[in-house]
Design an enzyme around this catalytic site. Structure first.
Site: not given
Ligand code: ADE
Ligand code: ZN
Length: 337
Positions: A17, A19, A198, A201, A279-280
């Site tokens: 996961h 991006h 997703h 969340e 994630d990021d």
């Protein structure tokens, strides 16, 4: 804890996961891409980027994301994004990653250019840094139903060029239930794509049920609000549906006030399949090792629990069975040493 840090570093990890867009916005690279594309960003160095990367909610984060990722415009931009992610992942000993990309975030960039950059970046991430990459194309869930179906068809036409193995769903969640994109997921299943979404969340548990029942997803990205529905937790545990949890992201986007309030340990203790993910990373100033560290520190995870979560990353991946078995053998060698 220092023992656990060495264990986390030593274990070869799969990350499921992360991006491409937000995951590549390291201030130095974002500024280079902005200059290349004749744009200005609301920050000019790492310090001012820290002030800009300050979030109050998922919705506010996505609006900042949409501004920042406007720096990605060409195949070369995407190539550089993937190579940078590969470099960072090699440092964290992530040897396999499934990266999300969201064509809907960059509607003015032709899909062919994006895919060209993903493909060449993937090759370079492997040859330079030894990191293997597959891609999952995410539907921007705020787009209309027909756009989701059209994205699946367009991605199908180019899937083999860049090892695109799955379809996912991301961006602002509340107000955009998964059912909105059930037709896209139905088509994705017909075309033999893996499916994930997703859900849960910052959206309610009912969105997780929708992703499971109406979109037939194999994994849930985040899923952390599932804890509010005991029947859902039981279902996730019984069916062993993997959750790609991103604890630091959830705290920084104010889904939970702090790590101690996060549902991740309760989900683990309930028998759910939990994986840790970043994630990021540049926008949350973290990598997968920080996720293991923060959760371990907060909940006093044992070495066995750390190994179980890291192993779940490999088991929950969309790798073909023989490849998965090969990676798991390498993982077990380190885990048992
Ligand atoms: N896109 C990038 N990060 C995301 C997140 N945490 N949730 C939804 N969409 C995203
Ligand atoms: Zn995400």
């Amino acid at each position: 804890m220092s023992d656990l840090s060495s264990l986390v570093q030593a274990l070869p990890k799969a990350e499921l996961h992360l991006h491409v867009e937000g995951g590549s916005m390291y201030p130095d690279l974002a500024l280079e891409l902005a200059e290349r594309n004749g744009m200005t960003l609301p920050f000019h160095d790492a310090d001012s980027a820290k002030d800009y990367y300050a979030f109050t909610s998922l919705d506010q984060f996505i609006s900042i994301l949409r501004t920042t990722v406007a720096t990605l415009n060409t195949a070369v931009d995407y190539h550089d994004a993937i190579v940078r992610i590969g470099k960072q992942q090699a440092g964290a000993n992530v040897s396999y990653q499934e990266l999300f990309f969201t064509p809907g975030l960059r509607p003015s960039v032709p899909l062919e250019a994006i895919v060209e950059g993903l493909a060449s970046g993937r090759e370079e991430a492997r040859s330079q840094y030894g990191v293997e990459t597959r891609f999952i194309a995410d539907i921007d869930r705020t787009l209309p139903t027909a756009d989701g179906v059209a994205m699946v068809e367009a991605v199908h036409a180019v899937r083999d060029q860049a090892a695109i193995i799955g379809i996912g769903l991301d961006c602002q969640e509340n107000g955009f239930p998964p059912s909105r994109h059930a037709p896209a997921f139905e088509r994705a299943a017909e075309l033999g794509f893996h499916r994930t979404a997703h859900a849960g969340e910052d959206g309610p548990p009912s969105y997780v049920w929708e992703a499971l029942k109406l979109c037939q997803v194999e994994r849930i990205d985040h899923g952390v609000r599932s804890i509010e529905d005991p029947e859902l937790v039981r279902y996730l545990a019984q069916k062993q549906v993997p959750l790609t949890v991103c604890p630091i992201s959830n705290v920084l986007l104010c889904v939970f006030p702090d790590m101690a309030s996060h549902s991740v340990k309760q989900l683990m203790d309930a028998g759910c399949v939990v994986t840790f993910n970043s994630d990021d990373p540049p926008m949350f100033d973290c990598d997968i090792r920080d996720e293991f560290r923060d959760v371990s520190d907060t909940f006093q995870l044992t070495a066995e629990e750390v190994i179980r979560v890291a192993r779940a990353g490999w088991e929950s991946s969309f790798l073909e069975p023989e490849e998965k078995a090969r990676y798991l053998t390498a993982f077990d060698l380190v885990a048992k040493s």
